[in-house]
Design a protein around this motif. Structure first.
Motif, PDB file in Angstrom:
ATOM      1  N   UNK A  38       0.776  -1.108   0.039  1.00  0.00           N
ATOM      2  CA  UNK A  38      -0.115  -0.142  -0.172  1.00  0.00           C
ATOM      3  C   UNK A  38       0.752   1.341  -0.083  1.00  0.00           C
ATOM      4  N   UNK A  39       1.831   1.233   0.868  1.00  0.00           N
ATOM      5  CA  UNK A  39       2.662   2.515   0.817  1.00  0.00           C
ATOM      6  C   UNK A  39       3.784   2.207   2.005  1.00  0.00           C
ATOM      7  N   UNK A  40       4.739   3.118   1.655  1.00  0.00           N
ATOM      8  CA  UNK A  40       5.962   2.888   2.457  1.00  0.00           C
ATOM      9  C   UNK A  40       6.239   4.464   3.422  1.00  0.00           C
ATOM     10  N   UNK A  41       6.289   4.168   4.734  1.00  0.00           N
ATOM     11  CA  UNK A  41       6.493   5.679   5.324  1.00  0.00           C
ATOM     12  C   UNK A  41       7.630   5.680   6.247  1.00  0.00           C
ATOM     13  N   UNK A  59      11.341   2.692   9.158  1.00  0.00           N
ATOM     14  CA  UNK A  59      10.343   2.772   7.926  1.00  0.00           C
ATOM     15  C   UNK A  59       9.255   1.629   8.246  1.00  0.00           C
ATOM     16  N   UNK A  60       8.090   1.802   7.989  1.00  0.00           N
ATOM     17  CA  UNK A  60       7.012   1.052   8.001  1.00  0.00           C
ATOM     18  C   UNK A  60       6.749   0.860   6.339  1.00  0.00           C
ATOM     19  N   UNK A  61       6.625  -0.545   5.942  1.00  0.00           N
ATOM     20  CA  UNK A  61       6.230  -1.272   4.899  1.00  0.00           C
ATOM     21  C   UNK A  61       4.741  -1.629   5.018  1.00  0.00           C
ATOM     22  N   UNK A  62       3.651  -0.980   4.601  1.00  0.00           N
ATOM     23  CA  UNK A  62       2.270  -1.503   4.766  1.00  0.00           C
ATOM     24  C   UNK A  62       1.916  -2.287   3.471  1.00  0.00           C
ATOM     25  N   UNK A  63       1.559  -3.547   4.065  1.00  0.00           N
ATOM     26  CA  UNK A  63       1.196  -4.497   2.838  1.00  0.00           C
ATOM     27  C   UNK A  63      -0.025  -5.096   3.544  1.00  0.00           C
ATOM     28  N   UNK A  64      -1.076  -5.441   2.494  1.00  0.00           N
ATOM     29  CA  UNK A  64      -2.176  -6.347   2.915  1.00  0.00           C
ATOM     30  C   UNK A  64      -1.940  -7.627   3.551  1.00  0.00           C
ATOM     31  N   UNK A  88      13.230  -1.584   9.061  1.00  0.00           N
ATOM     32  CA  UNK A  88      11.892  -1.701   8.432  1.00  0.00           C
ATOM     33  C   UNK A  88      11.078  -2.692   8.894  1.00  0.00           C
ATOM     34  N   UNK A  89       9.780  -2.305   9.524  1.00  0.00           N
ATOM     35  CA  UNK A  89       8.761  -3.005  10.085  1.00  0.00           C
ATOM     36  C   UNK A  89       7.696  -3.285   9.010  1.00  0.00           C
TER      37      UNK A  89
END
Length: 263
Positions: A38-41, A59-64, A88-89
């Motif tokens: 979805x996005x990386x923040x 960093x957060x990698x947001x993934x379904x 990265x989480x």
């Protein structure tokens, strides 16, 4: 170093890292090509203006969730880039979407900077998850007070059983809830590890009361001192528009405000 300059520098480094390093890693390269995230923040203290220097970035990698399983992703990845540790989480998209309503981890999202995304809609989801409207604050304050009172009921029963471990677990949960309550009222949403320092800085009198509670050895006296904190609940909730009848009969009012009833 000025915190604004630090923040700008951190954002620039994060963008460079994602573009020049992360995109080349097999696990993220595949996600990016398939638009399966979805996005990386960029998140954490450095973007929230709490640091005047930094030695690491979060960093957060947001993934379904289904894609986290499908692509066999790890919960965390660690890198060293231009002398800076980067952690990265992985966080589920479902968690981000849920936090729009519950605000359970608003401190994760508040002030976070999108680095890359697959759909613009996630930008508004991110913004909403990290901010509190007036009604959000009322709902959250009410929920924290109710959870505190539910713990008090449990502690009254635990005292009779003389179960010291259970008593202490409930005690510190009460103090966590109370700390979050008081800090939220002045616009602070942080990780639990900061509560002691923040309460001492912003509420020195309350900090003193809490120290007396935690230094008391007699469970019944601990419970009595803990109940004295209720006066602060009433003051804050009164200020936020709750009626005296609601405060005196909390168990019979505003079920719809309880965040834990929603999800």
């Amino acid at each position: 170093m000025n915190t604004n300059n630090t923040r700008t520098e951190a954002i620039g480094l994060a963008k460079k890292f994602v573009k020049e390093e992360l995109i080349k890693n097999a696990w993220f390269k595949k996600l990016h090509a398939d638009k399966a995230y979805s996005l990386v923040i960029l998140t954490g203290s450095v973007v929230q203006g709490n640091k005047d220097r930094f030695s690491d970035l979060d960093l957060f990698v947001i993934v379904p969730y289904k894609n986290q399983v499908r692509y066999r992703l790890s919960p965390e990845y660690a890198y060293k880039y231009e002398g800076v540790d980067i952690e990265i989480s992985l966080v589920t998209t479902e968690k981000l979407e849920s936090d729009q309503m519950t605000k359970k981890h608003a401190y994760w999202w508040k002030g976070s900077i999108p680095i890359v995304f697959t759909d613009k809609k996630y930008l508004s989801v991110l913004k909403k998850a990290g901010m509190f409207s007036k009604e959000d604050i009322r709902d959250h304050l009410w929920t924290l007070m109710v959870l505190f009172e539910m713990n008090i009921v449990d502690m009254e029963r635990i005292v009779e059983r003389a179960d010291a471990l259970s008593f202490n677990l409930n005690l510190y949960d009460c103090l966590r809830l109370f700390g979050e309550f008081m800090l939220l009222d002045i616009g602070i949403a942080k990780r639990f590890k900061w509560y002691g320092k923040l309460i001492e800085e912003n509420f020195p009198d309350i900090s003193g009361k809490i120290k007396k509670i935690t230094s008391e050895e007699d469970p019944r006296k601990v419970l009595a001192k803990l109940k004295e904190l209720r006066v602060h609940h009433k003051e804050v909730l009164d200020k936020n528009g709750f009626t005296k009848n609601e405060l005196d009969n909390w168990s019979g009012y505003n079920l719809k405000r309880l965040l834990f009833q929603r999800f």
